[in-house]
Design an enzyme around this catalytic site. Structure first.
Site, PDB file in Angstrom:
ATOM      1  N   LYS A   1       0.857  -1.206   0.000  1.00  0.00           N
ATOM      2  CA  LYS A   1       0.000   0.000   0.000  1.00  0.00           C
ATOM      3  C   LYS A   1       0.879   1.238   0.000  1.00  0.00           C
ATOM      4  O   LYS A   1       2.061   1.188   0.362  1.00  0.00           O
ATOM      5  CB  LYS A   1      -0.923   0.029   1.229  1.00  0.00           C
ATOM      6  CG  LYS A   1      -0.230   0.139   2.607  1.00  0.00           C
ATOM      7  CD  LYS A   1       0.128   1.537   3.051  1.00  0.00           C
ATOM      8  CE  LYS A   1       0.829   1.559   4.418  1.00  0.00           C
ATOM      9  NZ  LYS A   1       1.628   2.752   4.673  1.00  0.00           N
TER      10      LYS A   1
ATOM     11  N   ASP B   1      -1.848  -0.621  10.900  1.00  0.00           N
ATOM     12  CA  ASP B   1      -1.861  -0.691   9.429  1.00  0.00           C
ATOM     13  C   ASP B   1      -2.339  -2.016   8.879  1.00  0.00           C
ATOM     14  O   ASP B   1      -2.168  -2.269   7.692  1.00  0.00           O
ATOM     15  CB  ASP B   1      -0.408  -0.612   8.933  1.00  0.00           C
ATOM     16  CG  ASP B   1       0.020   0.759   8.634  1.00  0.00           C
ATOM     17  OD1 ASP B   1      -0.707   1.639   9.024  1.00  0.00           O
ATOM     18  OD2 ASP B   1       1.086   0.920   8.023  1.00  0.00           O
TER      19      ASP B   1
HETATM   20  O1  C5P Z   1       0.212   0.240  15.459  1.00  0.00           O
HETATM   21  P1  C5P Z   1       1.654   0.141  15.105  1.00  0.00           P
HETATM   22  O2  C5P Z   1       2.329  -1.068  15.694  1.00  0.00           O
HETATM   23  O3  C5P Z   1       1.923   0.274  13.647  1.00  0.00           O
HETATM   24  O4  C5P Z   1       2.339   1.410  15.784  1.00  0.00           O
HETATM   25  C1  C5P Z   1       3.729   1.500  16.009  1.00  0.00           C
HETATM   26  C2  C5P Z   1       4.010   2.713  16.889  1.00  0.00           C
HETATM   27  O5  C5P Z   1       3.785   3.907  16.138  1.00  0.00           O
HETATM   28  C3  C5P Z   1       3.120   2.850  18.104  1.00  0.00           C
HETATM   29  O6  C5P Z   1       3.639   2.179  19.208  1.00  0.00           O
HETATM   30  C4  C5P Z   1       3.096   4.352  18.347  1.00  0.00           C
HETATM   31  O7  C5P Z   1       4.270   4.756  19.005  1.00  0.00           O
HETATM   32  C5  C5P Z   1       3.182   4.913  16.956  1.00  0.00           C
HETATM   33  N1  C5P Z   1       1.836   5.253  16.404  1.00  0.00           N
HETATM   34  C6  C5P Z   1       1.219   6.419  16.821  1.00  0.00           C
HETATM   35  N2  C5P Z   1       0.003   6.737  16.299  1.00  0.00           N
HETATM   36  C7  C5P Z   1      -0.590   5.957  15.372  1.00  0.00           C
HETATM   37  C8  C5P Z   1       0.018   4.764  14.921  1.00  0.00           C
HETATM   38  C9  C5P Z   1       1.260   4.441  15.465  1.00  0.00           C
HETATM   39  O8  C5P Z   1       1.746   7.165  17.659  1.00  0.00           O
HETATM   40  N3  C5P Z   1      -1.773   6.324  14.874  1.00  0.00           N
END
Ligand code: C5P
Length: 332
Positions: free
Chosen positions: A10, A136
Site C-alpha cells: 500500500k 496498518d
Molecule cells: O500500530 P503500530 O504497531 O503500527 O504502531 C507502532 C508505533 O507507532 C506505536 O507504538 C506508536 O508509538 C506509533 N503510532 C502512533 N500513532 C498511530 C500509529 C502508530 O503514535 N496512529
C-alpha cells in the site's frame, strides 16, 4: 499443499497527524491505496504445534516479533485449533518502511491460514485481531482505496480512484515510525510556543495544505464515502463524512514529510527527482523511507523507473490496485 497468497503493498495518499491520545497513539486521517507490487506468502498446516517462519530475505525476523507469527498465534487461538503452522515469505517487496509489507504479510497469513484450516473467522473477529497486531493491518482486509481514521485501524472502503501509474522508490535509509511521531510532537510543541497557541489542537485544526489534484476525485466521493468495511460498525450521516472532509479540506499532504525530510535530506531529493521527471503528485508514503510519484501513463512511469535505476536508485514502476482486483488476484 501450502496455500499461496499474494500480499500486496500500500501507499498513503495523504496523511494528517492529529493530537496524541491518552493511549499513546496519534489520531490519524489517511487514504490508503493498495498497489500491484506484492510478496508471496505460503501457509501450510501439519499435525503438531508451533509456528515456523521461513524467508528468503535475511533482514526479516523469523521469531515471535514477526507480524505473521503474531497473527497466526491469534488465529489458532481464536478457532481453538492445535496445528503446526509453516509460513514461507517470498520477499519481493523492498523491506524499507512505508509500503505496509509486514502488515500485508500478516493479513495474507491470516487469510491463508483460514483456508488451510478449512475455517472462516467472522469479519468482525478478523478486524479485531488485525487491529490488535498493528494500526496498518485492517486496511488489507478491505483493499483498494481505503479511508483510515482513529489510529489508522478504523477502515472505510472508498470508491476506486482512476488507475494510477506510479514509480515507487525505496531509499536504503530506515525511518523509525515511533521516532517520527515523537519528532512530530516536538514540532507541534515548538510551533505552539512560537504562536502562543495551545498544543496540537483538535482534529479540525489539522494542517491546511494545498488542495492537490487527487483530492478532487476523493472530494466527490464525500457524500457516499462510508460504506463501512464489513464487520465495522456503521457510522451514520455526518459522522461518516466528517473525517473524509477533514482530510480533503486539509489537502493530501503527508505530515511526516515535515519531520522526516529535515532528518533525511536524501528523501526530499528523491521527491524532487520524481517531480522533475513529471510526476503529477509525489510524496513520502507513511513515515517512509518509501516515496512514490504518480505519472500520466504506464509508459511514462516505466521510463522514469528505468532512468532512476540507471542513476542507482531503487525505483520500480507499478499501478494502483482496485478492491476487485485485490481480492480477485489474492490467491495464487
Ligand atoms: O500500530 P503500530 O504497531 O503500527 O504502531 C507502532 C508505533 O507507532 C506505536 O507504538 C506508536 O508509538 C506509533 N503510532 C502512533 N500513532 C498511530 C500509529 C502508530 O503514535 N496512529
Amino acid at each position: 499443499m501450502p496455500i499461496a497468497i499474494r500480499s500486496f503493498a500500500k501507499i498513503n495518499l495523504g496523511l494528517k497527524i492529529g493530537p496524541l491520545r491518552a493511549d499513546g497513539f496519534h489520531e490519524l486521517r489517511t487514504i490508503y491505496q493498495t498497489l500491484a507490487l506484492h510478496d508471496i506468502i505460503r501457509v501450510d498446516v501439519q499435525p503438531g504445534a508451533g509456528i515456523e517462519i521461513h524467508c528468503n530475505d535475511p533482514r526479516v525476523p523469523l521469531d515471535q516479533s514477526n507480524t505473521c507469527y503474531k497473527i497466526a498465534e491469534r488465529v489458532l487461538s481464536s478457532v481453538e485449533a492445535r496445528r503446526k503452522v509453516i509460513i514461507q515469505i517470498d520477499k519481493r517487496l523492498p523491506v524499507q518502511g512505508g509500503l505496509g509489507a509486514a502488515s500485508s504479510n500478516a493479513i495474507a497469513t491470516m487469510l491463508g491460514l483460514e483456508r488451510a484450516l478449512g475455517t472462516e473467522l467472522p469479519d468482525r473477529e478478523k478486524l479485531r485481531i488485525a487491529a490488535e497486531v498493528g494500526s496498518d493491518l485492517p486496511l488489507f482486509l478491505v483493499g483498494g482505496t481505503v479511508l483510515g481514521v482513529g489510529r489508522g485501524e478504523q477502515v472505510h472502503p472508498l470508491r476506486a480512484l482512476a488507475t494510477m501509474h506510479l514509480v515507487v522508490v525505496t531509499p536504503s535509509v530506515g525511518v523509525s515510525t515511533p521516532v517520527a511521531f515523537a519528532r512530530w510532537d516536538e514540532l507541534v510543541a515548538r510551533e505552539a510556543e512560537l504562536t502562543g497557541a495551545g498544543a496540537a489542537g483538535t482534529i479540525n485544526e489539522f494542517g491546511r495544505g494545498v488542495f492537490a489534484r487527487l483530492s478532487e476525485s476523493v472530494y466527490s466521493q464525500a457524500a457516499s464515502a462510508s460504506e463501512p468495511a464489513s464487520g465495522v460498525p456503521a457510522v451514520g450521516g455526518d459522522r461518516a463524512e466528517t473525517p473524509l472532509l477533514d482530510l480533503v479540506r486539509a489537502g493530501i499532504e503527508n505530515d511526516f514529510e515535515r519531520v522526516v525530510f529535515p532528518e533525511y535530506p536524501e528523501l526530499l531529493e528523491v521527491k524532487g527527482v520524481l517531480e522533475r521527471e513529471g510526476a503529477r503528485f509525489a510524496s513520502l508514503s507513511g513515515s517512509g523511507s518509501t516515496l512514490y510519484g504518480v505519472f500520466a501513463s504506464g509508459e511514462k512511469a516505466q521510463d522514469v523507473a528505468v532512468r532512476m535505476k540507471a542513476a542507482g536508485r531503487a525505483a520500480v514502476a507499478t499501478t494502483s490496485l482496485s478492491r476487485d482486483a485485490y481480492w480477485r488476484q489474492m490467491f495464487v
